[in-house]
Design an enzyme around this catalytic site. Structure first.
Site: not given
Length: 475
Positions: A144, A190, A321-322
């Site tokens: 193994t 930045t 979106s719901s």
């Protein structure tokens, strides 16, 4: 309707006797492992299964070549391995990816499945290990401790090659966008504050360069995975492996797989130390960090559309979106971010597991392979969707970008070499306080004439390096 009665066969191992369903290809040791390690609810990744079958095939070929395995048995093992590598019998690999025993459960699962299929091919019945024995024939010359890490490396190598293909597609897509957006002037930022002008194409070119470096890192990572400890058996000393087997196994494995594989110079080192996996995980993590940073930028640049930056448009992929009609979210960059978080966490697991090895063997390879394979594979899928569902469809809002440059105070930076930092800072402060434009304020106060000012504040010139020292001396 009467229930179908399960018929069993009896098998034994060093622990004792067990009944195993008569028709299954796995055996007693696989069954015990499945009972002991119900951790993830998953089974082994297909590429791990394919890779271990390729190792068993190469071993059977090698043992036949050197006269240690009967041709009929070797041929049956090879045929069984070919079927597994073609995607068959995968359902017989029942052990959990996360397991104790340094991978022995998977190795024996493979030995039993291959042996039972080979027995069938020879006309026998499953479980008749006198024909083909999982340990004495399928596992001949192996342990193994060389099979499992080698299978893991081969699986990761194959997945890295696929990941590189997707990264090369991403590099090409970003390069194309860099060229397409080269003439779009926008404000650079930045620390989330206005800085100086930059071209949108330059931003995308920078993204492409980061990905180019990631491609190079993944190529190096592939080389880390090519070096196998096959032939080292238990602890790298090669006990029970024939000298000819030791020399032939990796070249034969290369032929079987079509992969460029090499045998480790020091098999003891290669058996006990797993730093290659840490290096590969690090390369994958670095790529994930670059991807996530780029996706952060894409979400910011596309924010809005009315109340954000709105400098670029991401292709709309689905309703956002719901409850809010018309809202479209940056779902593709978001999913790439999440994949990156997953990879970064997995890298820590790989690191700690590699560190936790003791003496001649690391017992924690199963968790390393579980996380590393997930990381490489999810990275591949994430890059694929990023290219196809986002990058190629990005468009620029050039007018919006120009308007923000024209209204910015940041362009005053270009005046510093001509009027000095302090004077420029004072003008910037007053422009912010009054809300007026920098250009108008300079002309009103006669700081510079219009022709000179237009030349200095040409936005495109500000995105390229260099000012004329001769002109500065003449002022």
């Amino acid at each position: 309707m009467a229930a179908v009665k399960t018929v069993y066969r009896s098998e034994h191992d060093s622990i004792g006797e067990r009944s195993v369903p008569k028709d299954v290809y796995y055996g007693v040791q696989s069954l015990r492992a499945a009972e002991n390690f119900h951790i993830t609810g998953l089974t082994m990744h297909p590429e791990i299964i394919n890779s271990i079958a390729e190792i068993k095939k190469a071993s059977a070929i090698t043992n036949y070549e050197i006269g240690l395995l009967d041709k009929r048995v070797a041929d049956a093992i090879v045929r069984a391995c070919d079927e597994i590598a073609a995607g068959k019998l995968h359902e017989a690999f029942i052990v959990d990816p996360i397991q104790g025993g340094a991978g022995t459960s998977l190795n024996m699962n493979a030995n039993e499945v291959i042996a039972n299929r080979a027995i069938e091919l020879l006309g026998g019945e499953k479980g008749d290990y006198a024909l083909v024995n999982p340990n004495d024939h399928v596992n001949y010359g192996q342990s193994t401790n060389d099979v499992f890490p080698s299978a893991g490396k081969m699986a990761v190598l194959k997945l890295l090659i696929r990941a590189q293909i997707q990264l090369e597609r991403l590099y090409a897509a970003l390069t194309q966008k860099a060229e397409e957006f080269d003439g779009v002037i926008k404000m650079g930022r930045t620390q989330m504050q206005d800085a100086v002008p930059i071209r949108l194409g330059q931003e995308f070119r920078a993204y492409s360069e980061a990905i180019r470096r990631d491609i190079v890192r993944l190529e190096r990572a592939q080389d880390e995975m090519r070096c196998l400890n096959m032939g080292g058996t238990a602890i790298g000393t090669g006990i029970n492996a024939d000298e000819q087997y030791l020399r032939r196994i990796v070249p034969n494995l290369s032929k079987v797989t079509g992969l460029r594989l090499i045998q480790a110079f020091d098999l003891i080192d290669a058996t006990q130390n797993l730093d290659e996996f840490v290096a590969v995980s690090g390369a994958v993590k670095t790529c994930a960090v670059n991807l996530s940073k780029m996706c952060n930028d894409l979400r910011l640049l596309s924010s809005g559309p009315r109340c954000g930056f709105n400098e670029i448009n991401l292709p709309p992929r689905q309703n956002g979106s719901s409850i809010m009609p018309g809202k479209v979210n940056p779902v593709i960059p978001e999913v790439v971010n999440q994949v990156a978080f997953h990879i970064i966490g997995g890298d820590m697991t790989v690191t700690m597991a590699a560190e936790a090895g003791q003496l001649e063997l690391n017992a924690f390879e199963p968790i390393i392979f579980y996380h590393l394979i997930q990381s490489v594979e999810t990275l591949t899928y994430a890059v694929h969707t990023l290219v196809d569902n986002c990058i190629v469809g990005i468009t620029a809002n050039a007018a919006r970008c120009k308007a923000m440059v024209d209204n910015s105070v940041g362009i005053i930076t270009a005046l510093c070499p001509h009027i000095g930092y302090e004077a420029a800072a004072d003008l910037a402060k007053r422009a912010i306080e009054t809300g007026g434009s920098v250009k108008d304020l300079i002309l009103e106060e006669g700081v510079l004439d219009e022709e000179t000012l237009e030349k200095i504040l040409d936005p495109y010139s500000m995105t390229e390096p260099g000012i004329s020292a001769k002109e500065l001396l003449e002022r």
